[in-house]
Design a protein around this motif. Sequence first.
Motif, mmCIF file in Angstrom:
data_model
loop_
_atom_site.group_PDB
_atom_site.id
_atom_site.type_symbol
_atom_site.label_atom_id
_atom_site.label_comp_id
_atom_site.label_asym_id
_atom_site.label_seq_id
_atom_site.Cartn_x
_atom_site.Cartn_y
_atom_site.Cartn_z
ATOM 1 N N LEU A 126 80.335 50.094 -46.457
ATOM 2 C CA LEU A 126 80.031 51.520 -46.307
ATOM 3 C C LEU A 126 81.263 52.378 -46.593
ATOM 4 O O LEU A 126 81.157 53.430 -47.231
ATOM 5 N N ARG A 127 82.436 51.951 -46.166
ATOM 6 C CA ARG A 127 83.663 52.707 -46.437
ATOM 7 C C ARG A 127 83.959 52.739 -47.935
ATOM 8 O O ARG A 127 84.390 53.747 -48.472
ATOM 9 N N VAL A 129 81.749 52.610 -50.325
ATOM 10 C CA VAL A 129 80.765 53.527 -50.930
ATOM 11 C C VAL A 129 81.221 54.964 -50.725
ATOM 12 O O VAL A 129 81.184 55.788 -51.646
ATOM 13 N N ILE A 130 81.680 55.287 -49.522
ATOM 14 C CA ILE A 130 82.154 56.642 -49.229
ATOM 15 C C ILE A 130 83.352 56.990 -50.112
ATOM 16 O O ILE A 130 83.435 58.077 -50.694
ATOM 17 N N GLU A 131 84.282 56.054 -50.223
ATOM 18 C CA GLU A 131 85.467 56.292 -51.071
ATOM 19 C C GLU A 131 85.057 56.473 -52.533
ATOM 20 O O GLU A 131 85.603 57.314 -53.248
ATOM 21 N N GLY A 132 84.076 55.691 -52.991
ATOM 22 C CA GLY A 132 83.582 55.820 -54.356
ATOM 23 C C GLY A 132 82.938 57.172 -54.584
ATOM 24 O O GLY A 132 83.116 57.802 -55.646
ATOM 25 N N LEU A 133 82.176 57.661 -53.602
ATOM 26 C CA LEU A 133 81.540 58.971 -53.738
ATOM 27 C C LEU A 133 82.575 60.095 -53.741
ATOM 28 O O LEU A 133 82.443 61.070 -54.471
ATOM 29 N N ARG A 134 83.612 59.969 -52.929
ATOM 30 C CA ARG A 134 84.675 60.971 -52.909
ATOM 31 C C ARG A 134 85.434 60.997 -54.236
ATOM 32 O O ARG A 134 85.936 62.039 -54.653
ATOM 33 N N ALA A 135 85.557 59.835 -54.864
ATOM 34 C CA ALA A 135 86.283 59.761 -56.142
ATOM 35 C C ALA A 135 85.529 60.465 -57.273
ATOM 36 O O ALA A 135 86.129 60.827 -58.289
ATOM 37 N N LEU A 136 84.224 60.656 -57.116
ATOM 38 C CA LEU A 136 83.449 61.307 -58.178
ATOM 39 C C LEU A 136 83.810 62.739 -58.246
ATOM 40 O O LEU A 136 83.919 63.692 -58.373
#
Length: 136
Positions: A126-127, A129-136
């Motif tokens: 989950l962390r 995924v969150i980091e990946g979404l923030r990178a977008l």
Amino acid sequence: MTETPTGGPWEPGSQWYDGEAGPLVRPYAMTGGRTQPGPAGVRFDLIALVTLDPDGPEPDDTALGPEHRTLIDLCRPETQSVAELAAGADLPVGVVRVLLGDLLELGCVTVSRPVPPAQLPDERILREVIEGLRAL
């Protein structure tokens, strides 16, 4: 010699209930002597959520006891856990489980069980995924 609230002599080992205690009904009287809820395999965990089924049949008042109706009334406004129902109805959890089994068989309620912790996603994933979404 000590006297009881009714003025009679007190006997060791006897218990007296005042008018505020209300009627005393044994749990087995509420469940018809049953200790297991409904059909085999039905389990009501303390955190299982009970919801009144809006599409379920309207239960016949003669088929239900006052405790069944109390549980239905507690479920009417919102979903409740088995533990909350036991506290709200002021009944032992074992009795509530048997009564809920009756209501489940009649189709009056639905029960949803929480997801076991072993089936929840890993916190690390989950962390990421969150980091990946923030990178977008």
